[in-house]
Design an enzyme around this catalytic site. Structure first.
Site: not given
Length: 285
Positions: A32, A149, A181, A205
């Protein structure tokens, strides 16, 4: 009622349908992207489209439409739903095979493409940006390919709930003693004027907003260091912040109950947010 896009058609959200055999539903076999909208224009669309192509390539999936058509779909949804500030969510899955099977289906199965908008008035003028947010640290229990992702977001969702239960706003994930993260964002600290954020790799990411913010920081003659850092180092920092497509640059004022710096948004995060919003508005399409 919102209009959404499903496999070539713009339909009212209540009429949108995807097969129960869709692999996104059965296996989280999909990817996505989320593109922000400011002033009715898409922010960093080219970056999101490039990352989408990369994610699909890593999973041996094909782009369901050409990039020009994808842009047209985004713009049409923004227009139909009258989005001034908000987001466009896009999801591509491997599609719906005839039955459930762990093995990938053949090329005859078409990918599923779904897009919808979310209206977020005041997205740029966020109260959280003025006050800063509080985070907790949690172990990073995700799979090893966070650079793709994917839609498998169960653990980040659990992390958000852990933070909520602790009276915080978000969680920073820790692996082998270092911060990877946030649950849906990249993490940064500032010490003695130097911005520190984890280097790119499969552990995090490759944030589109991250790339833009670091570029703007370097153009503004700010020092940037891409390396891992610990929670203890973050707690001793002068500032901390996060970046994402939906939060832009958002100050972090507390980590695991310890105030960061003065316990208020610092000058570096404030300035980077100003620059990002200013440049993004100018470059929106």
């Amino acid at each position: 009622m919102r209009t959404v896009y499903v496999n070539g058609q713009f339909v009212p959200e209540g009429e949108a349908k995807v097969s129960v055999f869709d692999r996104g539903f059965l296996f989280a076999d999909g990817v996505y992207e989320v593109t922000s909208v400011l002033g009715g224009k898409l922010i960093d669309f080219a970056g999101h489209a490039a990352r989408l192509r990369r994610s699909l390539g890593e999973l041996e999936m094909r782009m369901p439409v050409e990039e020009d058509e994808l842009l047209d779909i985004h713009r049409e949804l923004v227009r139909i739903n009258e989005i001034d500030e908000g987001m466009v969510y896009l999801q591509v899955t491997r599609g719906a095979a005839a039955d459930r099977d762990f093995a990938y289906p053949g090329e005859e199965v078409e990918p599923t493409l779904v897009l919808f908008t979310q209206s977020k008035p005041g997205l740029a003028d966020s109260p959280a940006a003025r006050a800063g947010i509080k985070v907790i640290s949690i172990p990073d229990a995700r799979w090893g390919r966070r650079d793709i992702k994917t839609v498998q977001l169960l653990y980040p969702s659990m992390g958000k709930m852990m933070a909520k239960a602790a009276g915080a706003d978000d969680a920073w994930m820790v692996e082998d003693g270092a911060v990877t993260e946030g649950t849906s964002n990249n993490a940064y600290i500032v010490k003695d004027g130097t911005i520190v954020t984890r280097q790119l790799g499969t552990e995090i990411l490759h944030g589109i907003t991250r790339a833009a913010v670091l570029r703007f920081a370097r153009e503004a003659q700010m020092k940037v260091e891409e390396r891992a850092f610990t929670i203890e180092e973050a707690q001793a920092a002068d500032e901390a912040f996060i970046t994402s497509a939906s939060t832009f640059v958002l100050p972090v004022v507390e980590i695991d109950g310890t105030a960061i710096g003065a316990g208020a948004p610092g000058p570096v995060a404030k300035r980077l947010r100003e620059i990002y919003l200013e440049e993004s508005r100018k470059a929106g399409i």
